[in-house]
Design an enzyme around this catalytic site. Structure first.
Site, PDB file in Angstrom:
ATOM      1  N   CYS A 130       0.859  -1.181   0.000  1.00  0.00           N
ATOM      2  CA  CYS A 130       0.000   0.000   0.000  1.00  0.00           C
ATOM      3  C   CYS A 130       0.895   1.231   0.000  1.00  0.00           C
ATOM      4  O   CYS A 130       1.879   1.275   0.742  1.00  0.00           O
ATOM      5  CB  CYS A 130      -0.886  -0.026   1.249  1.00  0.00           C
ATOM      6  SG  CYS A 130      -1.919   1.442   1.411  1.00  0.00           S
ATOM      7  N   HIS A 173      -9.294  -3.674  -1.929  1.00  0.00           N
ATOM      8  CA  HIS A 173      -8.282  -2.932  -1.162  1.00  0.00           C
ATOM      9  C   HIS A 173      -8.619  -1.440  -1.155  1.00  0.00           C
ATOM     10  O   HIS A 173      -8.562  -0.785  -0.109  1.00  0.00           O
ATOM     11  CB  HIS A 173      -6.900  -3.194  -1.788  1.00  0.00           C
ATOM     12  CG  HIS A 173      -5.755  -2.439  -1.176  1.00  0.00           C
ATOM     13  ND1 HIS A 173      -4.691  -3.058  -0.545  1.00  0.00           N
ATOM     14  CD2 HIS A 173      -5.491  -1.105  -1.120  1.00  0.00           C
ATOM     15  CE1 HIS A 173      -3.842  -2.132  -0.107  1.00  0.00           C
ATOM     16  NE2 HIS A 173      -4.298  -0.936  -0.460  1.00  0.00           N
ATOM     17  N   GLU A 174      -8.978  -0.906  -2.342  1.00  0.00           N
ATOM     18  CA  GLU A 174      -9.266   0.542  -2.441  1.00  0.00           C
ATOM     19  C   GLU A 174     -10.558   0.897  -1.709  1.00  0.00           C
ATOM     20  O   GLU A 174     -10.636   1.940  -1.052  1.00  0.00           O
ATOM     21  CB  GLU A 174      -9.324   0.988  -3.904  1.00  0.00           C
ATOM     22  CG  GLU A 174      -8.016   0.781  -4.678  1.00  0.00           C
ATOM     23  CD  GLU A 174      -6.771   1.252  -3.937  1.00  0.00           C
ATOM     24  OE1 GLU A 174      -6.833   2.301  -3.261  1.00  0.00           O
ATOM     25  OE2 GLU A 174      -5.732   0.567  -4.003  1.00  0.00           O
ATOM     26  N   HIS A 177     -10.091   1.355   1.899  1.00  0.00           N
ATOM     27  CA  HIS A 177      -9.566   2.685   2.273  1.00  0.00           C
ATOM     28  C   HIS A 177     -10.704   3.676   2.538  1.00  0.00           C
ATOM     29  O   HIS A 177     -10.578   4.562   3.382  1.00  0.00           O
ATOM     30  CB  HIS A 177      -8.692   3.254   1.152  1.00  0.00           C
ATOM     31  CG  HIS A 177      -7.267   2.789   1.181  1.00  0.00           C
ATOM     32  ND1 HIS A 177      -6.437   3.014   2.256  1.00  0.00           N
ATOM     33  CD2 HIS A 177      -6.513   2.138   0.259  1.00  0.00           C
ATOM     34  CE1 HIS A 177      -5.232   2.505   1.995  1.00  0.00           C
ATOM     35  NE2 HIS A 177      -5.255   1.969   0.796  1.00  0.00           N
TER      36      HIS A 177
HETATM   37  C1  4LI Z   1       6.096  -1.473 -11.351  1.00  0.00           C
HETATM   38  C2  4LI Z   1       5.498  -0.965 -12.496  1.00  0.00           C
HETATM   39  C3  4LI Z   1       5.173  -8.973  -5.166  1.00  0.00           C
HETATM   40  C4  4LI Z   1       5.125  -8.324  -3.916  1.00  0.00           C
HETATM   41  C5  4LI Z   1       4.060  -9.079  -5.975  1.00  0.00           C
HETATM   42  C6  4LI Z   1       5.347  -2.119 -10.389  1.00  0.00           C
HETATM   43  C7  4LI Z   1       4.151  -1.111 -12.684  1.00  0.00           C
HETATM   44  C8  4LI Z   1       3.912  -7.742  -3.507  1.00  0.00           C
HETATM   45  C9  4LI Z   1       2.853  -8.484  -5.580  1.00  0.00           C
HETATM   46  C10 4LI Z   1       3.973  -2.263 -10.545  1.00  0.00           C
HETATM   47  C11 4LI Z   1       2.773  -7.828  -4.339  1.00  0.00           C
HETATM   48  C12 4LI Z   1       3.392  -1.746 -11.708  1.00  0.00           C
HETATM   49  C13 4LI Z   1       1.274  -4.425  -6.106  1.00  0.00           C
HETATM   50  C14 4LI Z   1      -0.425  -4.337  -4.547  1.00  0.00           C
HETATM   51  C15 4LI Z   1       1.112  -6.043  -4.470  1.00  0.00           C
HETATM   52  C16 4LI Z   1       3.871  -7.052  -2.202  1.00  0.00           C
HETATM   53  C17 4LI Z   1      -1.220  -1.342  -4.848  1.00  0.00           C
HETATM   54  C18 4LI Z   1       3.852  -3.940  -8.750  1.00  0.00           C
HETATM   55  C19 4LI Z   1       2.367  -2.006  -8.720  1.00  0.00           C
HETATM   56  C20 4LI Z   1       2.866  -4.741  -7.973  1.00  0.00           C
HETATM   57  C21 4LI Z   1       1.355  -2.745  -7.932  1.00  0.00           C
HETATM   58  C22 4LI Z   1      -3.468  -2.265  -4.148  1.00  0.00           C
HETATM   59  C23 4LI Z   1      -2.459  -4.423  -3.200  1.00  0.00           C
HETATM   60  C24 4LI Z   1      -2.118  -2.565  -4.782  1.00  0.00           C
HETATM   61  C25 4LI Z   1       1.655  -8.617  -6.486  1.00  0.00           C
HETATM   62  C26 4LI Z   1       4.157  -7.240   0.225  1.00  0.00           C
HETATM   63  C27 4LI Z   1       0.586  -0.036  -3.920  1.00  0.00           C
HETATM   64  N1  4LI Z   1       0.186  -3.796  -5.619  1.00  0.00           N
HETATM   65  N2  4LI Z   1       1.744  -5.528  -5.539  1.00  0.00           N
HETATM   66  N3  4LI Z   1       0.021  -5.442  -3.951  1.00  0.00           N
HETATM   67  N4  4LI Z   1       3.181  -2.899  -9.526  1.00  0.00           N
HETATM   68  N5  4LI Z   1       1.905  -3.910  -7.239  1.00  0.00           N
HETATM   69  N6  4LI Z   1      -1.545  -3.734  -4.098  1.00  0.00           N
HETATM   70  N7  4LI Z   1       1.579  -7.218  -3.917  1.00  0.00           N
HETATM   71  N8  4LI Z   1       4.114  -7.796  -1.104  1.00  0.00           N
HETATM   72  N9  4LI Z   1      -0.314  -1.164  -3.889  1.00  0.00           N
HETATM   73  O1  4LI Z   1       3.541  -5.880  -2.138  1.00  0.00           O
HETATM   74  O2  4LI Z   1      -1.365  -0.561  -5.775  1.00  0.00           O
HETATM   75  S1  4LI Z   1      -4.069  -3.921  -3.797  1.00  0.00           S
HETATM   76 CL1  4LI Z   1       1.695  -1.911 -11.975  1.00  0.00          CL
HETATM   77 NI    NI Z   2      -3.626   1.089  -0.137  1.00  0.00          NI
END
Ligand code: 4LI
Ligand code: NI
Length: 203
Positions: A130, A173-174, A177
């Site tokens: 997040c 998730h959103e 929030h």
């Molecule tokens: C770079 C360019 C590994 C670890 C895999 C990165 C473009 C985790 C996952 C991204 C994990 C993009 C994401 C979320 C997770 C982890 C969110 C990378 C951005 C993966 C988004 C809201 C939860 C959303 C899948 C602790 C900021 N996002 N990864 N979870 N990506 N991203 N969430 N999990 N482990 N968070 O975080 O936007 S729902 Cl798109």
């Molecule tokens: Ni969040």
């Protein structure tokens, strides 16, 4: 709206939230129930909707993400930029290279309501992150594997859609929030990697 910085690319002027504009865990705004947004949207609400989506677009561009020291995200809710309103942007890119122009889900969801949830549970294999939570909190975040979502878009059009997999997780998730809930609230404290029967893993 706080304008962090103006920058030019492709001779268009962009204004985008920077990490300093993102409210971090501990700020009470993240724990408040957000009030509903009134229609027709005010100028400020339209700008907010635009800015929430723009953050995601810029953060997913590797060059701009690095240049502005952003953290990439697929969802951003209004309370995360200090505005307690029922609005969030969601931009889930398509992993399929041939379809990378058509996101799996892209919209600003306003006054969203989950009208039904599957009994089957789903969780991201790697846990959730997040933008408002700086430290990694390991563990499965069990959610509904599929949801039916009702929301209004920026043009005032009502939508009722079914979502599964990653987009369903991100929307839950959103929407959390908007109700003052953070992802780690759902992690089993005694055993963060507990897997319930009938739980599927996503990604
Ligand atoms: C770079 C360019 C590994 C670890 C895999 C990165 C473009 C985790 C996952 C991204 C994990 C993009 C994401 C979320 C997770 C982890 C969110 C990378 C951005 C993966 C988004 C809201 C939860 C959303 C899948 C602790 C900021 N996002 N990864 N979870 N990506 N991203 N969430 N999990 N482990 N968070 O975080 O936007 S729902 Cl798109
Ligand atoms: Ni969040």
């Amino acid at each position: 709206m706080v304008i962090s910085e103006k920058f030019k690319i492709y001779s268009e002027v962009f204004e985008v939230f920077l990490m300093k504009d993102i409210v971090r865990d501990g700020d009470p705004v993240l724990r408040k129930q957000a009030p509903k947004v009134k229609f027709p949207l005010s100028k400020e609400d339209k700008q907010l909707a635009h800015d929430l989506m723009e953050y995601l677009e810029v953060s997913q561009n590797p060059e701009l993400c690095e240049k502005y020291k952003l953290r990439a995200g697929v969802g951003l809710a209004a309370p995360q930029v200090g505005v307690s309103e029922m609005m969030a942007s969601v931009l889930v890119p398509n992993e399929d290279e041939n379809e990378s122009d058509t996101p799996l889900f892209k919209d600003v969801i306003i006054n969203p309501v989950i009208v039904s949830s599957s009994v089957q549970r789903g969780a991201l294999t790697e846990g959730e992150g997040c933008l408002s939570v700086d430290k990694d909190i390991p563990g499965y975040v069990p959610r509904a594997a599929r949801i039916t979502l009702r929301y209004t878009d920026v043009d005032g059009k009502d939508h009722k859609i079914r979502l599964k997999n990653y987009p369903a997780i991100v929307c839950q998730h959103e929407i959390d929030h908007l109700h003052g809930v953070l992802f780690y609230d759902h992690i089993n404290k005694d055993n963060p990697f507990t897997k319930s029967d009938d739980e599927i893993f996503i990604y």
